[in-house]
Write an enzyme that holds these catalytic residues in place. Sequence first.
Site, short mmCIF file in Angstrom:
data_model
loop_
_atom_site.label_atom_id
_atom_site.label_comp_id
_atom_site.label_asym_id
_atom_site.label_seq_id
_atom_site.Cartn_x
_atom_site.Cartn_y
_atom_site.Cartn_z
CG ASN A 50 -26.93 9.64 -32.10
OD1 ASN A 50 -27.57 9.23 -32.96
ND2 ASN A 50 -26.52 11.03 -32.30
CG HIS A 85 -28.78 9.75 -36.08
ND1 HIS A 85 -27.59 10.34 -36.16
CD2 HIS A 85 -28.68 8.75 -37.02
CE1 HIS A 85 -26.62 9.82 -37.11
NE2 HIS A 85 -27.47 8.87 -37.54
CG ASP A 114 -29.54 12.40 -44.24
OD1 ASP A 114 -29.23 11.66 -45.15
OD2 ASP A 114 -29.57 11.67 -43.18
CD GLU A 161 -27.08 13.77 -34.85
OE1 GLU A 161 -27.33 12.84 -34.58
OE2 GLU A 161 -26.17 13.89 -35.64
C1 F6R Z 1 -28.12 8.39 -43.76
C2 F6R Z 1 -29.08 8.72 -42.43
C3 F6R Z 1 -28.64 8.15 -41.13
C4 F6R Z 1 -27.89 6.62 -41.16
C5 F6R Z 1 -27.25 6.34 -39.74
C6 F6R Z 1 -26.67 5.10 -39.83
O1 F6R Z 1 -28.92 8.78 -44.99
O2 F6R Z 1 -29.80 9.13 -42.45
O3 F6R Z 1 -29.39 8.14 -40.27
O4 F6R Z 1 -28.89 5.68 -41.62
O5 F6R Z 1 -26.26 7.39 -39.64
O6 F6R Z 1 -25.56 5.11 -40.56
P1 F6R Z 1 -24.68 3.62 -40.88
O7 F6R Z 1 -25.48 2.77 -41.74
O8 F6R Z 1 -23.37 4.18 -41.68
O9 F6R Z 1 -24.46 3.26 -39.65
#
Ligand code: F6R
Length: 242
Positions: free
Chosen positions: A135, A137, A67, A142
């Site tokens: 959450n 995702h 992303d 989301e």
């Molecule tokens: C990042 C992504 C997100 C993160 C998730 C966890 O490319 O796609 O899904 O993996 O938000 O983020 P952290 O590792 O910062 O807790």
Amino acid sequence: MELIICKNEEEVTRQTANVIIKDIILDPKITLGLATGSSPIGVYEKLVKAYQSGLISFKDVETFNLDEYIGIDRSHPQSYYSFMNQHLFNHIDINKENIHLPRNHGGDLEDLANEYSLMIEQSEIELQLLGIGSNGHIGFNEPGTPFRNETFIVELDEQTRNDNARFFSSLEEVPKFAITMGIKNIMRAKKIVVLAFGENKSDAVYKMIHGNITNELPASILQLHPNCTVIIDEAAASKLNK
Ligand code: F6R
């Protein structure tokens, strides 16, 4: 799903990096799906070390990131493009042409999203690395996102923006939109490795593994993937046995 519970974050990082290192050794032309965020930073450090010691080369490796934010330039320090350069790409011998991140400008965003999906489909991701949001995702899929989505433009959840505000100087600066691989792109990867650590992930981890398969908890779809390994520390696993 295979579940590996490690003592601590360092061990999660080590085991996750080892899976990737092994796969690169066995297939130097592998196509990897990569994640950003805090979870994989230690993994990337270990991959850089493995490269520096001569154990692996990225010369023929191709990568697709999950992303990218919309509304900030690639040169912004918090763009995922900058993140990947800082933590991985600037330190290894990867061919820049083999690096792919969703483009967030320079054309109609829907067209850019469709082009990205097509590229992923043509290359076929062999190993997809994932973190998980508090959450539930994955990528920026989301809660509520249809499972059939391919790369698309998403409005970020308030929870996600709050979680990510720690990387920006204020919540207002956190982008409201992003472009992300869809669940369908992610589920097509041959192998998936999810890593998580910390108590604040324990609820999402519990629901990912034991909850109903529902797009209200996007990571729950991974229960249906034929080759998905979850690598977590004891804190992230703390709700699993209750
Ligand atoms: C990042 C992504 C997100 C993160 C998730 C966890 O490319 O796609 O899904 O993996 O938000 O983020 P952290 O590792 O910062 O807790």
